[in-house]
Design a protein around this motif. Sequence first.
Motif, PDB file in Angstrom:
ATOM      1  N   ASP A   1       0.870  -1.167   0.000  1.00  0.00           N
ATOM      2  CA  ASP A   1       0.000   0.000   0.000  1.00  0.00           C
ATOM      3  C   ASP A   1       0.911   1.222   0.000  1.00  0.00           C
ATOM      4  OD1 ASP A   1      -2.325   1.411  -0.080  1.00  0.00           O
ATOM      5  OD2 ASP A   1      -2.889   1.073   2.009  1.00  0.00           O
ATOM      6  N   SER A   2       0.399   2.355  -0.445  1.00  0.00           N
ATOM      7  CA  SER A   2       1.179   3.587  -0.419  1.00  0.00           C
ATOM      8  C   SER A   2       0.205   4.739  -0.486  1.00  0.00           C
ATOM      9  CB  SER A   2       2.136   3.640  -1.613  1.00  0.00           C
ATOM     10  OG  SER A   2       1.412   3.943  -2.790  1.00  0.00           O
ATOM     11  N   LEU A   3       0.731   5.942  -0.368  1.00  0.00           N
ATOM     12  CA  LEU A   3      -0.150   7.117  -0.421  1.00  0.00           C
ATOM     13  C   LEU A   3      -0.877   7.181  -1.762  1.00  0.00           C
ATOM     14  CD1 LEU A   3      -1.217   9.721   0.805  1.00  0.00           C
ATOM     15  CD2 LEU A   3       0.816  10.889  -0.039  1.00  0.00           C
ATOM     16  N   LEU A   4      -0.126   6.972  -2.847  1.00  0.00           N
ATOM     17  CA  LEU A   4      -0.737   7.050  -4.175  1.00  0.00           C
ATOM     18  C   LEU A   4      -1.824   5.986  -4.344  1.00  0.00           C
ATOM     19  CD1 LEU A   4      -0.620   8.424  -6.989  1.00  0.00           C
ATOM     20  CD2 LEU A   4       0.958   6.618  -7.680  1.00  0.00           C
ATOM     21  N   LEU A   5      -1.494   4.738  -3.982  1.00  0.00           N
ATOM     22  CA  LEU A   5      -2.476   3.659  -4.106  1.00  0.00           C
ATOM     23  C   LEU A   5      -3.700   3.929  -3.238  1.00  0.00           C
ATOM     24  CD1 LEU A   5      -0.947   0.079  -4.248  1.00  0.00           C
ATOM     25  CD2 LEU A   5      -2.053   1.436  -6.013  1.00  0.00           C
ATOM     26  N   ASN A   6      -3.439   4.451  -2.039  1.00  0.00           N
ATOM     27  CA  ASN A   6      -4.515   4.757  -1.112  1.00  0.00           C
ATOM     28  C   ASN A   6      -5.502   5.742  -1.726  1.00  0.00           C
ATOM     29  OD1 ASN A   6      -5.795   5.625   1.547  1.00  0.00           O
ATOM     30  ND2 ASN A   6      -4.242   4.166   2.226  1.00  0.00           N
ATOM     31  N   ILE A   7      -4.975   6.765  -2.376  1.00  0.00           N
ATOM     32  CA  ILE A   7      -5.830   7.783  -2.991  1.00  0.00           C
ATOM     33  C   ILE A   7      -6.581   7.184  -4.181  1.00  0.00           C
ATOM     34  CG2 ILE A   7      -5.837   9.989  -4.226  1.00  0.00           C
ATOM     35  CD1 ILE A   7      -3.336  10.744  -2.521  1.00  0.00           C
ATOM     36  N   VAL A   8      -5.837   6.440  -5.027  1.00  0.00           N
ATOM     37  CA  VAL A   8      -6.462   5.827  -6.203  1.00  0.00           C
ATOM     38  C   VAL A   8      -7.612   4.911  -5.784  1.00  0.00           C
ATOM     39  CG1 VAL A   8      -6.095   4.163  -8.079  1.00  0.00           C
ATOM     40  CG2 VAL A   8      -4.423   5.963  -7.676  1.00  0.00           C
ATOM     41  N   MET A   9      -7.347   4.066  -4.790  1.00  0.00           N
ATOM     42  CA  MET A   9      -8.337   3.063  -4.389  1.00  0.00           C
ATOM     43  C   MET A   9      -9.533   3.693  -3.692  1.00  0.00           C
ATOM     44  SD  MET A   9      -7.244   0.283  -5.585  1.00  0.00           S
ATOM     45  CE  MET A   9      -8.010  -1.102  -4.742  1.00  0.00           C
ATOM     46  N   LEU A  10      -9.298   4.845  -3.077  1.00  0.00           N
ATOM     47  CA  LEU A  10     -10.399   5.536  -2.397  1.00  0.00           C
ATOM     48  C   LEU A  10     -11.319   6.190  -3.423  1.00  0.00           C
ATOM     49  CD1 LEU A  10     -11.100   5.790   0.581  1.00  0.00           C
ATOM     50  CD2 LEU A  10      -9.918   7.977   0.634  1.00  0.00           C
ATOM     51  N   ILE A  11     -10.730   6.662  -4.531  1.00  0.00           N
ATOM     52  CA  ILE A  11     -11.510   7.360  -5.547  1.00  0.00           C
ATOM     53  C   ILE A  11     -12.089   6.379  -6.565  1.00  0.00           C
ATOM     54  CG2 ILE A  11     -11.434   9.116  -7.370  1.00  0.00           C
ATOM     55  CD1 ILE A  11      -9.149  10.447  -5.716  1.00  0.00           C
ATOM     56  N   THR A  12     -11.204   5.607  -7.218  1.00  0.00           N
ATOM     57  CA  THR A  12     -11.688   4.607  -8.171  1.00  0.00           C
ATOM     58  C   THR A  12     -11.066   3.250  -7.870  1.00  0.00           C
ATOM     59  OG1 THR A  12      -9.938   5.348  -9.628  1.00  0.00           O
ATOM     60  CG2 THR A  12     -12.162   6.067 -10.192  1.00  0.00           C
ATOM     61  N   PRO A  13     -11.748   2.429  -7.097  1.00  0.00           N
ATOM     62  CA  PRO A  13     -11.207   1.120  -6.728  1.00  0.00           C
ATOM     63  C   PRO A  13     -10.921   0.269  -7.964  1.00  0.00           C
ATOM     64  CG  PRO A  13     -13.216   1.616  -5.511  1.00  0.00           C
ATOM     65  CD  PRO A  13     -13.088   2.662  -6.580  1.00  0.00           C
ATOM     66  N   ILE A  14      -9.736  -0.342  -8.007  1.00  0.00           N
ATOM     67  CA  ILE A  14      -9.374  -1.239  -9.101  1.00  0.00           C
ATOM     68  C   ILE A  14      -9.291  -2.656  -8.525  1.00  0.00           C
ATOM     69  CG2 ILE A  14      -7.598  -1.783 -10.820  1.00  0.00           C
ATOM     70  CD1 ILE A  14      -6.852   1.301 -10.569  1.00  0.00           C
TER      71      ILE A  14
END
Length: 189
Positions: free
Chosen positions: A167-180
């Motif tokens: 996990d990372s800050l970037l992934l955290n933001i991506v997954m919060l906005i558009t889960p992949i």
Amino acid sequence: MQASGRTVRRWAAWWAFGLIVAMAILLSAMGRRFWCECGSWVPWSWDIWTSHNSQHLIDPYFFSHVLHGVLFFFALRLVPRWDSSTRFVIAVLLEVGWEILENSPLIIQRYRESTMAVGYTGDSIANSITDVVACALGFMFATHYSWKASIGLLLATEVLMLVTIRDSLLLNIVMLITPIPAIQQWQTG
Ligand SMILES: [Zn+2]
């Protein structure tokens, strides 16, 4: 005061302290627990796949909150009429706002549904406090060192977090906005 305006003054530190105290009181009023329910006063918790995550003082997400501070430093430079002290207080205010939002039922639910934080029930108050302190430290880092050092810290932290906790800050933001789904599978698999 330096000509570059790179000094964070003492009054700004007091403001930050006051904001953190206000946040703790508000989180308490929201029914947040002060500390992990396990009752152990160990200050850290390194395994994010346990119920201790975000409940003790320091865990791997401490470092992504340091990055918040670095990013706030550069974002707030876009407002030239604010000096470093004002920007510092605004950065802490933004982080306090985020911690309150992060512990609201809406975001907690969102984390559980769309990110790897399936069992996430919000942070403990103690953890929220160190998260804001981490952000303040990140801001101070960016204040004192060159932008190259900040980029280095950013990249190193992201890579280290990806390798160690997926996990990372970037992934955290991506997954919060558009889960992949593929990423979620990798993170929980
Ligand atoms: Zn615990």
